[in-house]
Design an enzyme around this catalytic site. Structure first.
Site, PDB file in Angstrom:
ATOM      1  N   GLU A  51      30.125  19.936 -41.027  1.00 19.33           N
ATOM      2  CA  GLU A  51      29.686  18.582 -40.702  1.00 19.33           C
ATOM      3  C   GLU A  51      29.500  17.739 -41.954  1.00 19.33           C
ATOM      4  O   GLU A  51      29.837  16.560 -41.978  1.00 19.33           O
ATOM      5  CB  GLU A  51      28.393  18.620 -39.884  1.00 19.33           C
ATOM      6  N   TYR A 134      23.442  11.712 -37.354  1.00 19.54           N
ATOM      7  CA  TYR A 134      24.608  12.322 -36.723  1.00 19.54           C
ATOM      8  C   TYR A 134      24.656  13.828 -36.982  1.00 19.54           C
ATOM      9  O   TYR A 134      24.829  14.629 -36.055  1.00 19.54           O
ATOM     10  CB  TYR A 134      25.930  11.680 -37.200  1.00 19.54           C
ATOM     11  N   ASP A 152      29.088   9.703 -33.212  1.00 21.16           N
ATOM     12  CA  ASP A 152      29.845   9.496 -34.450  1.00 21.16           C
ATOM     13  C   ASP A 152      30.848   8.371 -34.205  1.00 21.16           C
ATOM     14  O   ASP A 152      30.836   7.723 -33.158  1.00 21.16           O
ATOM     15  CB  ASP A 152      30.563  10.789 -34.851  1.00 21.16           C
ATOM     16  N   CYS A 207      41.923   8.825 -28.130  1.00 21.79           N
ATOM     17  CA  CYS A 207      41.403   7.457 -28.185  1.00 21.79           C
ATOM     18  C   CYS A 207      41.203   7.057 -29.644  1.00 21.79           C
ATOM     19  O   CYS A 207      40.112   6.697 -30.075  1.00 21.79           O
ATOM     20  CB  CYS A 207      40.088   7.377 -27.405  1.00 21.79           C
ATOM     21  N   CYS A 223      39.274   3.260 -17.625  1.00 18.97           N
ATOM     22  CA  CYS A 223      38.918   2.685 -18.927  1.00 18.97           C
ATOM     23  C   CYS A 223      38.790   1.161 -18.838  1.00 18.97           C
ATOM     24  O   CYS A 223      39.750   0.461 -18.497  1.00 18.97           O
ATOM     25  CB  CYS A 223      39.971   3.058 -19.964  1.00 18.97           C
TER      26      CYS A 223
END
Length: 305
Positions: A51, A134, A152, A207, A223
């Site tokens: 991360e 995050y 995020d 996406c 969407c």
DNA sequence: AAATCGGGGGC
DNA sequence: GCCCCAGATTT
């Protein structure tokens, strides 16, 4: 109050989005990338390392560095005991080398505060160096399978499109956006962790910011952005990319690259060759010393021991 | 809220 | 050439 976890909403009125969650998670079960920090034998420390490396650095560039890193320093205690110069060289060109410094500080904090065991509580994670909102939420979800609100850049974009109907989220999250994200998190820990991974993955793989692959999107029918005709970004004018040529960041990067490539101390004459503007160069070297990334010893510079 | 902090690859 | 990338920290 700079660093606060986003608290999950209790029993949300999230039934509105039940279909969204179901379709995205079902898609993820089949489409998840086979990333090493997701392997069955993963460790919380490995997840935390991934991360931090992934903060502003793409997956494809992190993966090989992460593998080498974890092989060399499998546990917090290993990294805590390492030479900082070795740590900075192993960080290589992942960028923002202060992250490497903080990661080692994080390892030392885990050893000192938690006996070398990565804590599972979001508050304790958040208190570690280099761990922000995050990353703390991500470790809770991905390392421990706990319930947290993981937001995020990918999740923000997915929600901006599917729910808000805009091409991109605003530059910085607003309270309403975080509330929406919290309301979408399933009540159960397992479902929450899966949703976190799935919503991020959709943003990373389908996406995407440019050229989204709507043709293979599991939620294209619902969407809001697509139903609105996929209008262009509304705050594009403010979105200006950070300059690079001639910036302090470029100069600092060159100095660090020079020191990374050297086995030992580097004479200042060589440092002077990386950038012609003496004033800027000296300012940057001074800032690197201030950051703890470089040490000066008379006429030579080196990475910290 | 805004600035700072690397580096590279896709388009 | 521009834009974006599993953000954090400081001002």
């Amino acid at each position: 109050m700079a660093r606060m976890p986003v608290h999950p909403t209790p029993a949300a009125a999230s039934d509105t989005y039940a279909g969204l969650r179901r379709d995205v998670t079902a898609w993820f079960d089949d489409a998840a990338r086979d990333l090493p920090w997701r392997a069955a034998d993963r460790t919380p420390w490995g997840v935390l390392v991934s991360e931090v490396m992934l903060q502003q650095t793409p997956v494809v560039r992190v993966e090989p560095r992460w593998r080498a890193w974890m092989e060399r320093w499998p546990t917090p205690a290993d990294l805590a005991a390492a030479s900082t110069a070795d740590v900075l060289r192993a960080w290589d060109r992942l960028g923002y080398p202060r992250r490497a410094l903080r990661l080692q500080e994080c390892a030392r904090a885990v050893v000192e505060r938690h006996g070398g065991v990565v804590p599972s509580s979001e508050a304790e994670l958040l208190a570690l160096p280099g761990v922000g909102t995050y990353t703390a939420a991500a470790v809770v979800a991905f390392a421990f399978g706990g319930r947290s609100v993981v937001v995020d850049t990918n999740v923000r974009r997915v929600l901006a499109r599917t729910v808000a109907g805009t091409a991109l989220p605003p530059p910085s999250p607003r309270a309403a956006e975080l509330r929406l994200a919290a309301s979408l998190v399933p009540d159960d820990a397992t479902g929450a962790a899966r949703w976190a991974a799935a919503s991020m993955e959709l943003g990373a793989v389908v996406c995407t910011a440019r050229a989204p692959r709507c043709d293979v999107c599991p939620v294209r029918a619902a969407c809001a952005w697509r139903l609105a005709g996929s209008p262009p970004d509304e705050h594009g004018a403010r979105r200006r990319t950070q300059a690079w040529e001639g910036t302090d960041r470029q100069v600092r990067g060159r100095v660090m690259a020079l020191l990374r490539g050297a086995d030992g101390p580097v004479h200042q004459a060589l440092v002077e060759e990386v950038w012609p503007d003496a004033a800027q160069r000296e300012r940057c070297v001074a800032s690197l010393v201030e950051d703890g990334l470089v040490e000066q010893d008379g006429e030579v510079y080196r990475l910290p021991a």
